[in-house]
Design an enzyme around this catalytic site. Structure first.
Site, short mmCIF file in Angstrom:
data_model
loop_
_atom_site.label_atom_id
_atom_site.label_comp_id
_atom_site.label_asym_id
_atom_site.label_seq_id
_atom_site.Cartn_x
_atom_site.Cartn_y
_atom_site.Cartn_z
N GLY A 8 0.81 -1.32 0.03
CA GLY A 8 0.14 0.16 -0.05
C GLY A 8 0.87 1.20 -0.15
O GLY A 8 0.46 2.14 0.54
N CYS A 9 2.18 1.17 -0.58
CA CYS A 9 2.86 2.48 -0.60
C CYS A 9 2.42 3.59 -1.28
O CYS A 9 2.83 4.70 -0.68
CB CYS A 9 4.25 1.94 -1.51
SG CYS A 9 4.05 1.57 -3.14
N ASN A 10 1.52 3.47 -2.07
CA ASN A 10 1.19 4.81 -2.70
C ASN A 10 -0.20 5.55 -2.11
O ASN A 10 -0.63 6.42 -2.42
CB ASN A 10 0.72 4.70 -4.20
CG ASN A 10 2.01 4.54 -5.12
OD1 ASN A 10 3.17 4.97 -4.56
ND2 ASN A 10 1.98 3.73 -6.29
N GLY A 11 -0.58 4.90 -0.90
CA GLY A 11 -1.65 5.30 -0.21
C GLY A 11 -1.14 6.46 0.92
O GLY A 11 -0.28 6.73 0.86
N MET A 112 -1.18 1.20 16.06
CA MET A 112 0.32 1.06 16.09
C MET A 112 0.94 2.11 16.73
O MET A 112 2.18 2.28 16.90
CB MET A 112 0.67 1.37 14.52
CG MET A 112 0.14 0.07 13.51
SD MET A 112 0.53 -1.58 14.16
CE MET A 112 2.51 -1.68 14.07
N HIS A 143 -12.98 11.11 17.16
CA HIS A 143 -12.56 10.96 15.95
C HIS A 143 -13.33 12.08 14.86
O HIS A 143 -14.27 12.52 15.35
CB HIS A 143 -12.56 9.57 15.38
CG HIS A 143 -11.53 8.68 16.09
ND1 HIS A 143 -11.90 8.05 17.29
CD2 HIS A 143 -10.43 8.33 15.76
CE1 HIS A 143 -10.89 7.34 17.66
NE2 HIS A 143 -9.68 7.49 16.64
N HIS A 144 -12.43 12.21 13.80
CA HIS A 144 -13.11 12.96 12.66
C HIS A 144 -14.44 12.55 12.31
O HIS A 144 -14.88 11.26 12.51
CB HIS A 144 -11.97 13.26 11.64
CG HIS A 144 -11.61 11.68 11.08
ND1 HIS A 144 -12.40 11.01 10.25
CD2 HIS A 144 -10.68 10.95 11.31
CE1 HIS A 144 -11.81 9.74 9.84
NE2 HIS A 144 -10.83 9.69 10.68
N LYS A 147 -15.00 9.12 10.07
CA LYS A 147 -14.74 7.91 10.42
C LYS A 147 -16.14 6.91 10.54
O LYS A 147 -17.14 7.56 10.82
CB LYS A 147 -14.37 7.81 11.87
CG LYS A 147 -13.86 6.48 12.63
CD LYS A 147 -12.82 6.56 13.85
CE LYS A 147 -12.45 5.36 14.34
NZ LYS A 147 -11.96 4.65 13.37
#
Length: 251
Positions: A8-11, A112, A143-144, A147
């Site tokens: 998911g590197c481009n997220g 995390m 939360h925002h 969500k």
């Protein structure tokens, strides 16, 4: 040096981790996986995980639940420890994860953030001391407004950490508006607030007679989750098969 494959590197999170690792002298991203390859990255990007033949010490997975089993199979086949940060996994996928952990190191955490995971340890200790003295326990999370789930997975993880420590004696209560009665001593209330752009706030309240003790954590940026995943990748490098969580990282 810890060599990382970023799923998911481009997220949003993938790019944030790319930036954080770029300033870390102890880690580097050696390959990325994303179904959309529309960015310039300082590492090769594969749109199909099966095509990735780059050696690595750890995998960080911030992609969606779709295709989860294929990614776990890849980690097992290549024998690369994996940090699972994907949310919304089904019960079947969680079972798949547990089976994979018998063959390769897998680290899964509801959150995390290093701070949240330290908070989980602290509220366990507090519960042992305060709940036995009659303190009521309430959790409030904010939360925002985008969500979708409520309460948050982190709020539930905090509640579970307390309840596990206390032998599962508490019943979670999410809404008191429909019942007109006094609070039961074995209730653990969980309340959700949604608004604006709040990244994440969690308060664990121990309310006793004439005194209140509150443990709070506020995330001002999603970077705290990205930093935690990189710390976890360094931790899991070289670890044998098994199921780990962020509590192991903090030990």
């Amino acid at each position: 040096m810890t060599d990382i494959i970023m799923l998911g590197c481009n997220g949003r999170m993938g790019q944030m981790i790319t930036e954080i690792v770029g300033n870390d002298s102890e880690a580097q991203i050696v390959a990325g996986i994303d179904i959309v390859n529309n960015r310039q990255n300082p590492y090769p990007v594969f749109t199909d995980i099966k095509d990735c033949d780059v050696k690595a010490d750890a995998i960080i997975d911030f992609s969606s639940a779709n295709g989860f089993e294929e990614r776990m199979d890849y980690a097992v086949e290549k024998q690369i420890p994996i940090i699972v940060c994907s949310t919304g996994l089904s019960d079947g996928q969680l079972d798949y994860l547990k089976e994979a952990s018998k063959k390769v190191a897998v680290l899964k955490s509801a959150n995390m953030s290093l701070g949240i995971n330290l908070l989980m340890k602290l509220v366990k200790e507090a519960a042992k001391k305060l709940a036995t003295e009659g303190f009521d326990i309430e959790i409030v999370e904010k939360h925002h407004n985008q969500k979708l789930d409520a309460p948050s997975g982190t709020a539930l993880a905090l509640a579970d950490s307390i309840n596990d420590e206390m032998g599962g004696q508490y019943e979670y209560v999410y809404d008191r508006s429909k019942v007109r009665q006094k609070r039961d001593k074995k209730e653990l209330g969980i309340s959700a607030v949604r608004g604006g752009t709040i990244v994440g706030e969690h308060d664990v309240i121990f309310a006793g007679t004439d005194e209140v003790v509150t443990f709070s954590h506020t995330a001002y940026s999603r970077a705290v989750f990205a930093k935690g995943s990189v710390t976890a990748a360094k931790f899991i490098k070289g670890k044998g098969a098994g199921l780990y969580d962020m509590a192991d990282v903090l030990m």
